[in-house]
Design a protein around this motif. Structure first.
Motif, PDB file in Angstrom:
ATOM      1  N   THR A  48       8.069  43.292  54.811  1.00 28.17           N
ATOM      2  CA  THR A  48       7.665  44.615  54.347  1.00 28.17           C
ATOM      3  C   THR A  48       7.202  44.522  52.905  1.00 28.17           C
ATOM      4  O   THR A  48       7.426  43.505  52.219  1.00 28.17           O
ATOM      5  N   ALA A  49       6.570  45.582  52.419  1.00 27.67           N
ATOM      6  CA  ALA A  49       6.082  45.589  51.040  1.00 27.67           C
ATOM      7  C   ALA A  49       7.203  45.329  50.029  1.00 27.67           C
ATOM      8  O   ALA A  49       7.031  44.501  49.117  1.00 27.67           O
ATOM      9  N   PRO A  50       8.368  45.982  50.118  1.00 26.97           N
ATOM     10  CA  PRO A  50       9.424  45.691  49.143  1.00 26.97           C
ATOM     11  C   PRO A  50       9.890  44.240  49.172  1.00 26.97           C
ATOM     12  O   PRO A  50      10.124  43.635  48.115  1.00 26.97           O
ATOM     13  N   ARG A  51      10.011  43.663  50.375  1.00 24.91           N
ATOM     14  CA  ARG A  51      10.456  42.268  50.447  1.00 24.91           C
ATOM     15  C   ARG A  51       9.406  41.324  49.878  1.00 24.91           C
ATOM     16  O   ARG A  51       9.743  40.320  49.234  1.00 24.91           O
ATOM     17  N   LEU A  52       8.146  41.637  50.103  1.00 21.71           N
ATOM     18  CA  LEU A  52       7.085  40.813  49.516  1.00 21.71           C
ATOM     19  C   LEU A  52       7.125  40.878  47.992  1.00 21.71           C
ATOM     20  O   LEU A  52       6.986  39.853  47.307  1.00 21.71           O
ATOM     21  N   VAL A  53       7.321  42.076  47.458  1.00 21.52           N
ATOM     22  CA  VAL A  53       7.367  42.221  46.007  1.00 21.52           C
ATOM     23  C   VAL A  53       8.548  41.458  45.422  1.00 21.52           C
ATOM     24  O   VAL A  53       8.419  40.761  44.399  1.00 21.52           O
ATOM     25  N   LEU A  54       9.709  41.559  46.043  1.00 17.11           N
ATOM     26  CA  LEU A  54      10.870  40.820  45.547  1.00 17.11           C
ATOM     27  C   LEU A  54      10.661  39.320  45.658  1.00 17.11           C
ATOM     28  O   LEU A  54      11.064  38.555  44.756  1.00 17.11           O
ATOM     29  N   ALA A 179       5.976  42.394  39.177  1.00 14.45           N
ATOM     30  CA  ALA A 179       6.322  41.107  39.782  1.00 14.45           C
ATOM     31  C   ALA A 179       5.318  40.010  39.455  1.00 14.45           C
ATOM     32  O   ALA A 179       5.698  38.851  39.254  1.00 14.45           O
ATOM     33  N   LEU A 180       4.041  40.356  39.414  1.00 13.60           N
ATOM     34  CA  LEU A 180       2.983  39.363  39.226  1.00 13.60           C
ATOM     35  C   LEU A 180       2.501  39.239  37.785  1.00 13.60           C
ATOM     36  O   LEU A 180       1.528  38.538  37.525  1.00 13.60           O
ATOM     37  N   SER A 181       3.172  39.913  36.861  1.00 12.84           N
ATOM     38  CA  SER A 181       2.674  39.934  35.486  1.00 12.84           C
ATOM     39  C   SER A 181       2.800  38.562  34.810  1.00 12.84           C
ATOM     40  O   SER A 181       3.881  37.954  34.816  1.00 12.84           O
ATOM     41  N   PRO A 182       1.728  38.071  34.193  1.00  9.40           N
ATOM     42  CA  PRO A 182       1.830  36.836  33.419  1.00  9.40           C
ATOM     43  C   PRO A 182       2.813  36.927  32.266  1.00  9.40           C
ATOM     44  O   PRO A 182       3.370  35.913  31.854  1.00  9.40           O
TER      45      PRO A 182
END
Length: 505
Positions: A48-54, A179-182
């Motif tokens: 799911t979207a939350p699990r992908l983000v984590l 989550a993806l921030s450099p």
């Protein structure tokens, strides 16, 4: 009252509000259509979207650990900590604060940080020292200490991402900005800032869950680690005044104050001089790298002739630190007054995330200290305030540019300049400007709430209002009318009666 959406089904950024993501989606066929089968509609789907983000958060933090690995041994020869961009206060201060000798923070050594950070340093540092001296002298204590800190700080970062997801159930992909921030990649373990960030995030979550006392407890713990979570009480007060419900704010403020006092008391009472060191250090600290005042001092040097006594205002303030302190306090105070006016006069109550971002950003812009890792303070708050990728990416590029220029400047401080001073000032200015632009965009969406994508997803309401959700107090509309804001045309429904004209002779 605005109608709430009928479902908590997550938004798809390419199909709803984010122009940047919608543009990128053209490379894979364009935005999701209105009749397309949504990914979240598939039953029994694990990713799911939350699990992908984590999972993405964990991946970036793992890469951050790899990125810091050249510095883990503590053998920082030939400026490796700067040329590899792997410097971390965590490792440096293990030795500088005497933890490698078994010194107890505040008892044996006057730690320069607030007490929760000092407690945390001791809680991890002293066991590492004991193990390295009593059980296994062959280990590198500094490496073990850094790894233990990196693990806990990374867990706090994951917890912060989880809180963002919990606060934005209808917009889970907003958390991917975090989550993806450099900046998460390069600064997550530069210092202990995720202590304050994690506590503050939990405090915001508890506020939304209508637990104001417990929210105050966690904000107090955060403020005892780094000062800035204390500022969140300001936005909460503005929203409490606007709603006419002061009791939840009083509960949160008491929880914050009592918690801060309780955790500070042992050091304050038994080691008062050590407790004062943090405050004395900040009152006497000179202008730091990359701040507004540093930029101004550089420009003073360019614009002035250099004759004796011919000082610009920024150079003069740099030479008179007590006066500069008062100037920074005054500027921050003016920024807070602006937020009070904005919060009370806006067409709708500003969202808590918007005001929280603005108050912390105003503090950094006006401060004489703006360390490289302070960008982490703003990262989760901008996700809550304005989750639009385009402006955040521009700000991120400026932050990474400053990060690289700062390390080049540190190498040059050793006597071999790497970049011209003007290049560093340019990088500092771009960081300052992009943060100011983000502030302007957030202010614009407060004043024009129809532009706010978060409100659009939540039926026009603030999902973070917690116990303050609901209509304005009656006096707010009269205040707005008294300032000529939102006053209906006389004769229309809801307009105040025409006031008689009194002519004095």
């Amino acid at each position: 009252m605005s109608a709430q959406p009928s479902t908590d089904r997550p938004d798809v950024p390419s199909a709803t509000s984010d122009g940047f993501v919608r543009g990128l989606s053209q490379f894979i066929g364009g935005p999701l259509g209105s009749h397309a089968t949504r990914p979240d509609a598939r039953p029994n789907r694990f990713w799911t979207a939350p699990r992908l983000v984590l999972a993405l958060t964990c991946l970036i933090l793992a890469l951050s650990w790899v990125q810091k690995s050249p510095c883990m041994s503590g053998d920082w020869q030939k400026n490796v900590q700067y040329t590899r961009f792997c410097y971390t206060d965590v490792l440096a201060l293990y030795y500088a604060e005497g933890l490698n000798d078994g010194a107890v923070p505040y008892v044996d050594h006057e730690v320069e940080y607030p007490v929760v950070t000092g407690y945390f340093m001791g809680a991890l540092g002293l066991p590492v020292h004991w193990w390295g001296t009593k059980q296994d002298p062959s280990i590198n204590q500094g490496t073990w200490f850094y790894n233990a800190n990196a693990l806990v700080l990374s867990l706090l970062a994951v917890a912060t991402a989880a809180v963002i997801l919990a606060l934005r159930r209808r917009r889970p992909w907003d958390a991917a900005i975090f989550a993806l921030s450099p900046v998460l990649l390069v600064t997550a373990t530069v210092n202990w800032d995720f202590l304050a960030i994690g506590f503050a995030a939990v405090g915001l979550y508890l506020w939304v869950r209508r637990r104001p006392v417990w929210a105050g407890v966690f904000l107090g713990l955060g403020a005892a680690a780094k000062l800035w979570p204390l500022f969140i009480l300001g936005p909460l007060l503005v929203l409490a005044l606007r709603s006419g419900r002061i009791r939840p704010w009083v509960s949160a403020a008491l929880g914050t104050t009592i918690t801060w006092a309780v955790v500070n008391f042992p050091v304050w009472f038994w080691h008062h001089e050590a407790w004062l060191r943090f405050f004395r250090l900040n009152s006497t600290r000179p202008v730091d790298w990359g701040t507004l005042w540093y930029i101004g001092r550089y420009l003073d040097g360019k614009w002035k002739s250099g004759a004796a006594g011919d000082q610009g205002p920024f150079q003069w303030l740099s030479d008179h630190i007590p006066t500069l302190n008062y100037v920074t306090y005054a500027l921050f105070g003016l920024g807070c007054l602006f937020l009070v006016g904005l919060g009370l006069l806006a067409p709708k109550p500003p969202r808590l995330g918007q005001l929280a971002f603005l108050v912390v950003a105003f503090f950094l812009i006006s401060s004489k200290v703006w360390s490289q890792q302070y960008v982490l303070w703003l990262l989760p708050l901008i996700v809550l305030a304005r989750p639009k990728w385009g402006a955040v990416i521009a700000w991120t590029v400026a932050e990474i540019g400053y990060f690289a220029a700062f390390y080049a400047e540190l190498i040059g401080a050793g006597g071999k300049p790497v970049i011209p001073e003007g290049t560093f000032v340019l990088a500092s200015s771009l960081r300052l400007i992009t943060v100011a632009v983000l502030c302007g965009l957030v202010v614009r969406e407060i004043w024009r709430p129809e532009l706010d994508v978060v409100r659009r997803s939540y039926g026009g309401e603030d999902p973070d209002a917690g116990p303050l959700s609901g209509p304005d107090a009656g006096w707010v509309q009269r205040l707005r009318w008294s300032f000529g804001v939102g006053r209906p045309t006389p004769g229309t429904v809801g307009a105040p009666p025409d006031e008689p004209v009194i002519v004095k002779i």
